[in-house]
Design a protein around this motif. Structure first.
Motif, PDB file in Angstrom:
ATOM      1  N   LEU A  71       0.930  -1.276   0.047  1.00 42.52           N
ATOM      2  CA  LEU A  71      -0.028  -0.263   0.108  1.00 42.52           C
ATOM      3  C   LEU A  71       0.841   1.337   0.130  1.00 42.52           C
ATOM      4  CD1 LEU A  71      -2.782  -1.042   2.608  1.00 42.52           C
ATOM      5  CD2 LEU A  71      -2.941  -1.105   0.016  1.00 42.52           C
ATOM      6  N   LEU A  72       0.809   2.273  -0.893  1.00 43.06           N
ATOM      7  CA  LEU A  72       1.090   3.508  -0.819  1.00 43.06           C
ATOM      8  C   LEU A  72      -0.213   4.407  -0.639  1.00 43.06           C
ATOM      9  CD1 LEU A  72       3.556   5.264  -1.256  1.00 43.06           C
ATOM     10  CD2 LEU A  72       2.959   5.424  -3.827  1.00 43.06           C
ATOM     11  N   ILE A  73      -0.089   4.926   0.457  1.00 38.18           N
ATOM     12  CA  ILE A  73      -1.498   5.825   0.793  1.00 38.18           C
ATOM     13  C   ILE A  73      -0.749   7.253   0.920  1.00 38.18           C
ATOM     14  CG2 ILE A  73      -2.706   6.338   2.897  1.00 38.18           C
ATOM     15  CD1 ILE A  73      -2.153   3.419   3.842  1.00 38.18           C
ATOM     16  N   VAL A  74      -2.050   7.872   0.194  1.00 41.13           N
ATOM     17  CA  VAL A  74      -2.011   9.599   0.153  1.00 41.13           C
ATOM     18  C   VAL A  74      -3.100  10.003   0.869  1.00 41.13           C
ATOM     19  CG1 VAL A  74      -1.615  11.563  -0.935  1.00 41.13           C
ATOM     20  CG2 VAL A  74      -0.392   9.587  -2.018  1.00 41.13           C
ATOM     21  N   LYS A  75      -2.832  10.705   2.181  1.00 39.50           N
ATOM     22  CA  LYS A  75      -3.885  11.329   2.671  1.00 39.50           C
ATOM     23  C   LYS A  75      -3.951  12.915   2.307  1.00 39.50           C
ATOM     24  CE  LYS A  75      -4.188  10.450   7.052  1.00 39.50           C
ATOM     25  NZ  LYS A  75      -4.032  10.330   8.665  1.00 39.50           N
ATOM     26  N   GLU A  90      -1.453  16.137  -7.531  1.00 39.97           N
ATOM     27  CA  GLU A  90      -0.288  15.687  -7.094  1.00 39.97           C
ATOM     28  C   GLU A  90       0.108  14.649  -6.605  1.00 39.97           C
ATOM     29  OE1 GLU A  90       2.290  18.871  -5.951  1.00 39.97           O
ATOM     30  OE2 GLU A  90       1.567  18.946  -7.866  1.00 39.97           O
ATOM     31  N   ALA A  91      -0.837  13.965  -5.815  1.00 43.05           N
ATOM     32  CA  ALA A  91      -0.903  12.587  -5.550  1.00 43.05           C
ATOM     33  C   ALA A  91      -0.518  11.342  -6.436  1.00 43.05           C
ATOM     34  CB  ALA A  91      -2.114  11.982  -4.698  1.00 43.05           C
ATOM     35  N   LEU A  92      -1.452  11.945  -7.719  1.00 44.83           N
ATOM     36  CA  LEU A  92      -1.128  10.804  -8.912  1.00 44.83           C
ATOM     37  C   LEU A  92       0.221  10.991  -9.169  1.00 44.83           C
ATOM     38  CD1 LEU A  92      -4.367  11.308 -11.044  1.00 44.83           C
ATOM     39  CD2 LEU A  92      -3.924   9.346  -9.845  1.00 44.83           C
ATOM     40  N   LYS A  93       1.033  12.150  -9.223  1.00 48.33           N
ATOM     41  CA  LYS A  93       2.321  12.444  -9.707  1.00 48.33           C
ATOM     42  C   LYS A  93       3.243  11.680  -8.903  1.00 48.33           C
ATOM     43  CE  LYS A  93       5.592  16.465 -10.237  1.00 48.33           C
ATOM     44  NZ  LYS A  93       5.519  17.784 -10.097  1.00 48.33           N
ATOM     45  N   PHE A  94       3.103  11.748  -7.327  1.00 47.35           N
ATOM     46  CA  PHE A  94       3.848  11.043  -6.405  1.00 47.35           C
ATOM     47  C   PHE A  94       3.762   9.626  -6.465  1.00 47.35           C
ATOM     48  CE2 PHE A  94       3.423   8.953  -2.084  1.00 47.35           C
ATOM     49  CZ  PHE A  94       4.969   9.151  -1.876  1.00 47.35           C
ATOM     50  N   ILE A  95       2.467   9.162  -6.824  1.00 48.43           N
ATOM     51  CA  ILE A  95       2.238   7.697  -6.978  1.00 48.43           C
ATOM     52  C   ILE A  95       3.098   7.409  -8.098  1.00 48.43           C
ATOM     53  CG2 ILE A  95       0.547   5.919  -7.465  1.00 48.43           C
ATOM     54  CD1 ILE A  95      -1.287   7.749  -5.581  1.00 48.43           C
ATOM     55  N   ASP A  96       2.742   7.782  -9.424  1.00 50.08           N
ATOM     56  CA  ASP A  96       3.546   7.385 -10.639  1.00 50.08           C
ATOM     57  C   ASP A  96       4.947   7.304 -10.307  1.00 50.08           C
ATOM     58  OD1 ASP A  96       2.963   6.654 -13.410  1.00 50.08           O
ATOM     59  OD2 ASP A  96       4.107   8.531 -13.851  1.00 50.08           O
ATOM     60  N   TRP A 104       7.010  -0.928 -10.728  1.00 55.72           N
ATOM     61  CA  TRP A 104       5.909  -1.657  -9.875  1.00 55.72           C
ATOM     62  C   TRP A 104       4.601  -1.148 -10.819  1.00 55.72           C
ATOM     63  CZ3 TRP A 104       6.068  -0.349  -3.884  1.00 55.72           C
ATOM     64  CH2 TRP A 104       7.131  -0.891  -3.328  1.00 55.72           C
ATOM     65  N   PRO A 105       3.567  -2.390 -11.172  1.00 55.14           N
ATOM     66  CA  PRO A 105       2.082  -1.610 -11.489  1.00 55.14           C
ATOM     67  C   PRO A 105       1.455  -1.051 -10.271  1.00 55.14           C
ATOM     68  CG  PRO A 105       2.425  -3.946 -10.968  1.00 55.14           C
ATOM     69  CD  PRO A 105       3.678  -3.387 -10.649  1.00 55.14           C
ATOM     70  N   VAL A 106       0.363  -0.131 -10.709  1.00 54.60           N
ATOM     71  CA  VAL A 106      -0.138   0.624  -9.623  1.00 54.60           C
ATOM     72  C   VAL A 106      -1.970   0.469 -10.231  1.00 54.60           C
ATOM     73  CG1 VAL A 106      -0.643   2.424  -8.917  1.00 54.60           C
ATOM     74  CG2 VAL A 106       1.631   2.143  -9.208  1.00 54.60           C
ATOM     75  N   VAL A 107      -2.510   0.118  -8.970  1.00 50.55           N
ATOM     76  CA  VAL A 107      -3.984   0.218  -8.891  1.00 50.55           C
ATOM     77  C   VAL A 107      -4.372   1.488  -8.082  1.00 50.55           C
ATOM     78  CG1 VAL A 107      -6.388  -0.599  -8.818  1.00 50.55           C
ATOM     79  CG2 VAL A 107      -4.619  -1.957  -9.560  1.00 50.55           C
ATOM     80  N   VAL A 108      -4.660   2.681  -8.550  1.00 52.95           N
ATOM     81  CA  VAL A 108      -5.106   3.813  -7.511  1.00 52.95           C
ATOM     82  C   VAL A 108      -6.585   3.494  -7.429  1.00 52.95           C
ATOM     83  CG1 VAL A 108      -5.482   6.395  -7.516  1.00 52.95           C
ATOM     84  CG2 VAL A 108      -3.191   5.442  -8.486  1.00 52.95           C
ATOM     85  N   ASP A 130      -7.043   9.976 -16.572  1.00 50.53           N
ATOM     86  CA  ASP A 130      -6.804   9.658 -17.874  1.00 50.53           C
ATOM     87  C   ASP A 130      -5.628   9.727 -18.332  1.00 50.53           C
ATOM     88  OD1 ASP A 130      -7.933   8.694 -20.377  1.00 50.53           O
ATOM     89  OD2 ASP A 130      -7.672  10.224 -21.268  1.00 50.53           O
ATOM     90  N   GLU A 131      -4.762  10.618 -17.919  1.00 53.81           N
ATOM     91  CA  GLU A 131      -3.193  10.978 -18.287  1.00 53.81           C
ATOM     92  C   GLU A 131      -2.672   9.799 -17.591  1.00 53.81           C
ATOM     93  OE1 GLU A 131      -1.993  14.935 -17.834  1.00 53.81           O
ATOM     94  OE2 GLU A 131      -2.977  15.593 -19.609  1.00 53.81           O
ATOM     95  N   PHE A 132      -2.850   9.546 -16.096  1.00 52.76           N
ATOM     96  CA  PHE A 132      -2.169   8.483 -15.476  1.00 52.76           C
ATOM     97  C   PHE A 132      -2.166   7.153 -16.101  1.00 52.76           C
ATOM     98  CE2 PHE A 132      -2.159   5.561 -11.947  1.00 52.76           C
ATOM     99  CZ  PHE A 132      -1.099   5.837 -11.335  1.00 52.76           C
ATOM    100  N   ALA A 133      -3.449   6.700 -16.366  1.00 58.42           N
ATOM    101  CA  ALA A 133      -3.807   5.728 -17.083  1.00 58.42           C
ATOM    102  C   ALA A 133      -3.539   5.383 -18.580  1.00 58.42           C
ATOM    103  CB  ALA A 133      -4.979   5.171 -16.414  1.00 58.42           C
TER     104      ALA A 133
END
Length: 194
Positions: A71-75, A90-96, A104-108, A130-133
Motif C-alpha cells: 500500500l502506498l497511501i496519500v492522505k 499531486e498524489a497521482l504524480k507522487f504515486i506514478d 511496480w504496477p499500480v491500481v489507484v 486519463d493521463e495517469f492511465a
C-alpha cells in the motif's frame, strides 16, 4: 504514506508540503508502538477501504482483494480553491514517480469525496486520471473511482433553460449536525446567465 495535511515533517522528494513516512519509518512506529497521532486508524473509512483492497485474512475477515499488495497511501488535503482536485493530481504524480522508480504496477483506488463536477471528462481531475492511465492503455496503471454513496438522495438535477427564458431551482436542505452545503451549476461556456 504521504500525509499532505501534516506540516510537522519532511515532504516527499519533489514536493514542498506534507509529511512523508517511509516504509522504514512505519516499521519503526509499529515496533516501538510510538505511532504519530495523525497516522492512527481512520475508523470511518480509510482503514475499511485499505482492508478491502489489501487486508490479510484475520478472524472472520476473509481478506482483501489483493492481500499480498503493498500500500502506498496519500492522505490528501482539500483546502484549495477547487477542493481536492489539485491535491489529487499531486498524489497521482507522487504515486506514478514512486511506482516507476521501483518498476511496480499500480491500481489507484480513489474512494473519497462527493460526485461533483460536470462529469464530461474535461475537469482537471478527470484529465489527470486519463493521463495517469494513458486512457486505459498504459500498462500497469489503473485508476478506480468510487461511484459515491448518494444513490437515491436526489442530489443531481438537470434543468433546461430556454433562450431568454428563466427557471427556478429549489432544493430542500435536511437538518445536519455539521458540515456545509454546496451547490454547483454547470453550463456551456458560450451561454450567459444572471
Amino acid at each position: 504514506i504521504w500525509d499532505q495535511r501534516d506540516k510537522s515533517g519532511k515532504p516527499p522528494e519533489g514536493f514542498n508540503y506534507g509529511t512523508y513516512h517511509s516504509h522504514d519509518d512505519i516499521r519503526r512506529y509499529v515496533s516501538t508502538r510510538d505511532i504519530p497521532p495523525k497516522l492512527g486508524r481512520n475508523r470511518n473509512h480509510g482503514t475499511l477501504v485499505a482492508s478491502i483492497a489489501a487486508g490479510r485474512k484475520a478472524g472472520s475477515f476473509y481478506g482483501g482483494v489483493a492481500p499480498a499488495a503493498k500500500l502506498l497511501i496519500v492522505k490528501t488535503k482539500s483546502d484549495d480553491e477547487i477542493g481536492y482536485s489539485d491535491a489529487h493530481l499531486e498524489a497521482l504524480k507522487f504515486i506514478d514517480c514512486f511506482a516507476t522508480d521501483r518498476g511496480w504496477p499500480v491500481v489507484v483506488n480513489l474512494s473519497k469525496g462527493m460526485n461533483a463536477a460536470a462529469h464530461d471528462g474535461r475537469s482537471a481531475l478527470e484529465v489527470g486520471f486519463d493521463e495517469f492511465a494513458g486512457g486505459g492503455r498504459k500498462p500497469g496503471r489503473v485508476v478506480v473511482k468510487s461511484a459515491g454513496n448518494e444513490r437515491d438522495t436526489h442530489v443531481h438535477a438537470e434543468v433546461h433553460v430556454p433562450a431568454c427564458g428563466g427557471e427556478r431551482l429549489r432544493w430542500l436542505r435536511r437538518r445536519q449536525t455539521s458540515g456545509g452545503e454546496r451547490i454547483e451549476l454547470w453550463w456551456s461556456s458560450h451561454d450567459t446567465f444572471t
